[in-house]
Design an enzyme around this catalytic site. Structure first.
Site, short mmCIF file in Angstrom:
data_model
loop_
_atom_site.label_atom_id
_atom_site.label_comp_id
_atom_site.label_asym_id
_atom_site.label_seq_id
_atom_site.Cartn_x
_atom_site.Cartn_y
_atom_site.Cartn_z
N ARG A 205 -4.23 -7.16 2.51
CA ARG A 205 -3.40 -6.89 1.34
C ARG A 205 -3.69 -7.96 0.30
O ARG A 205 -3.29 -9.12 0.45
CB ARG A 205 -1.92 -6.90 1.73
CG ARG A 205 -0.97 -6.62 0.56
CD ARG A 205 0.47 -6.86 0.95
NE ARG A 205 0.97 -5.88 1.89
CZ ARG A 205 2.13 -6.00 2.54
NH1 ARG A 205 2.87 -7.08 2.37
NH2 ARG A 205 2.53 -5.05 3.38
N SER B 30 3.89 4.05 3.66
CA SER B 30 5.16 3.35 3.80
C SER B 30 6.32 4.32 3.58
O SER B 30 6.26 5.18 2.69
CB SER B 30 5.28 2.22 2.78
OG SER B 30 4.33 1.22 3.02
N LYS C 136 9.06 -10.02 -0.25
CA LYS C 136 9.18 -9.33 -1.53
C LYS C 136 10.56 -8.69 -1.62
O LYS C 136 11.19 -8.39 -0.61
CB LYS C 136 8.09 -8.27 -1.70
CG LYS C 136 8.06 -7.18 -0.64
CD LYS C 136 6.93 -6.21 -0.94
CE LYS C 136 6.83 -5.11 0.11
NZ LYS C 136 5.75 -4.15 -0.19
#
Length: 207
Positions: free
Chosen positions: A34, A103, A132
């Protein structure tokens, strides 16, 4: 809908290509790369380095977000968030032979994910996460059981706030695989964490 199993019960998420080699050498067989906020040339170099490390160590590499590069470079999997489904060329991804993870955080998002026939779905955050800001509260392990009942043989990935100690409870609740960032690459001994997570997710308890 795909029902192929994932190659591992643990799924580290990393932010640099070098981790693919280090964690792969320790035994991780499914790793997500990522990358955020990188210039295009540096991004491509890092992705290519991650692919090379994955091939060297027998790792199934998942690239987050960058589906065009995944097609061009021949990545194993692409992982997309719900917003990415708005713009990604899913037929092109499939035509390239790339597997897809999506997701999910709600029933509506799960319905949408299932409509594109993914190769796995991820549910999160199972516990609070500081990495996050999330508009969703912690899902809890009970939601993993509900999701697994809905999707059947399709692999389910648990993510969000998962630690070595919490990982076995996710597997017990129905997750096929457990994912984390901090509990691997932010720990003093990331390679040791891989070995401990592998043991915990197979024996049902942390060492």
């Amino acid at each position: 809908m795909s029902t192929a199993p994932l190659p591992s019960r643990i799924y580290p998420v990393v932010d640099e290509a070098r981790w693919v080699g280090e964690l792969g050498l320790a035994g991780a067989k499914l790793i997500q790369l990522r990358l955020k906020d990188m210039a295009p040339e540096a991004l491509l170099r890092e992705i290519r380095a991650g692919i090379a490390q994955a091939r060297q160590h027998g790792v199934c590499l998942v690239l987050n977000d960058y589906w065009r590069i995944a097609i061009e470079e021949g990545v194993d999997y692409i992982h997309l968030g719900q917003e990415d489904l708005d713009t990604a060329d899913l037929p092109a991804i499939r035509a390239a032979g790339i597997r897809l993870g999506v997701s999910t955080h709600s029933e509506a998002e799960l319905d949408r994910a299932l409509s594109v026939s993914p190769d796995y779905v991820a549910l999160g955050p199972v516990w609070p996460t500081r990495l996050k800001k999330m508009p969703w509260g912690p899902q809890g392990t009970a939601k993993l059981t509900v999701w697994k009942q809905r999707i059947g043989d399709l692999p389910l990935v648990a993510i969000g706030g998962i630690t070595l100690e919490r990982a076995p409870s996710c597997i017990a609740a129905g997750a096929d695989c457990v994912s984390a960032v901090s509990d691997f690459i932010r720990m003093p001994d990331p390679a040791g964490q891989v070995k401990a997570w592998l043991a915990a997710t197979h024996t049902g308890q942390a060492l």
